[in-house]
Design an enzyme around this catalytic site. Structure first.
Site: not given
Ligand code: APR
Length: 247
Positions: A93, A108, A116, A119, A137, A178
């Site tokens: 984002d 990501h 490209c 390269c 490219c 995450t």
């Molecule tokens: N603050 C912090 N964490 C939060 C919040 C918040 N307000 N709301 C939700 N979460 C947590 C959830 O509990 C979850 O563990 O954010 C996490 C989001 O997990 P995913 O949706 O799996 O996202 P992410 O871990 O970034 O996924 C990795 O998967 O689909 C691909 O490319 C995509 O980059 C992404 C990758």
């Protein structure tokens, strides 16, 4: 290391967990990159004609409207205070950049950039949305795609090396928002732990990383990071020495 949860407070949905895009629309096919490679022009035609899956329309609209929230600005403040060396984000984002963060690895990719496949030349789109398939490219003539890493696409070598180099230097890694479920990005967290770094999790919910974390903060990114920036801004913590001592 930040994930989709880092941008929830900017109005961007997560992929997994409660209200996640995949939770509501189902996991998309895992061969996006293979399909792109098979017919890049056809893929771009669909893209410019807005023939996108419902979940992509929802994600795109949220991405266009999103602005950094206090948590993004807190990361920038922590960087300025010398308490944060680098951010590796799984998000595309660009909100970290909008919040003024300097040391960022977008593992990501970034939705506002083209790349490209030959390269690796990258070109920033700013707010421009391609209305026709991009030219090959200019540097090497190979196929150009959005910088965003697709399912099934290898993370560009230069990006992966940069991320691994930061993990190798890290004495402490904070996993923010995450699910730690998508490799190779999430694998870096286990590597950091195996190399002796402290692991902190900031996430309102448990994840597969929780059990190996040294500290778990059950809060949103915005709540926790705001307080963390406050502590570093007001306390007597001398960022380098004291952190090492507190290890
Ligand atoms: N603050 C912090 N964490 C939060 C919040 C918040 N307000 N709301 C939700 N979460 C947590 C959830 O509990 C979850 O563990 O954010 C996490 C989001 O997990 P995913 O949706 O799996 O996202 P992410 O871990 O970034 O996924 C990795 O998967 O689909 C691909 O490319 C995509 O980059 C992404 C990758």
């Amino acid at each position: 290391m930040t994930g989709a949860g880092m941008s929830v407070e900017s109005g961007i949905p997560t992929f997994r967990g409660k209200d996640g895009l995949w939770t509501r629309y189902g996991q998309p096919p895992m061969d996006g990159f293979k399909r792109f490679r098979a017919d890049p022009v056809g893929w771009w035609q669909k893209q410019v004609n807005r023939q996108m899956d419902a979940h992509m329309v929802e994600l795109r609209d949220a991405l266009i409207a999103a602005e950094p929230h206090p948590g993004h600005h807190a990361l920038t403040a922590l960087e300025e205070a010398g308490a944060l060396n680098h951010v590796i984000t799984q998000n595309i984002d660009g909100l970290d950049l909008k919040a003024g963060l300097q040391n960022l690895i977008e593992i990501h990719g970034n939705r506002s950039r083209l790349r490209c496949l030959g390269c690796g030349e990258r070109e920033s789109l700013g707010d421009f949305v391609p209305v026709e398939p991009p030219e090959p490219c200019a540097e090497c003539g190979d196929t150009v795609k959005f910088d965003t890493v697709m399912f099934g696409e290898p993370i560009p070598e230069d990006t992966m090396q940069a991320a691994r180099a930061q993990i190798d230097l890290a004495t402490c890694v904070v996993a923010i928002g995450t699910s730690a479920s998508v490799r190779p990005a999430s694998g870096l967290l286990w590597i950091a732990k195996s190399q002796g770094a402290k692991l902190i999790e900031i996430n309102p919910f448990e994840t597969k990383l929780t059990s190996i974390c040294d500290v778990v903060v059950r809060a949103t990114a915005g709540e926790a990071l705001d307080q963390l920036a406050e502590i570093f801004a007001t306390s007597a913590v001398q960022v380098s020495g004291d952190i090492a001592a507190n290890e």
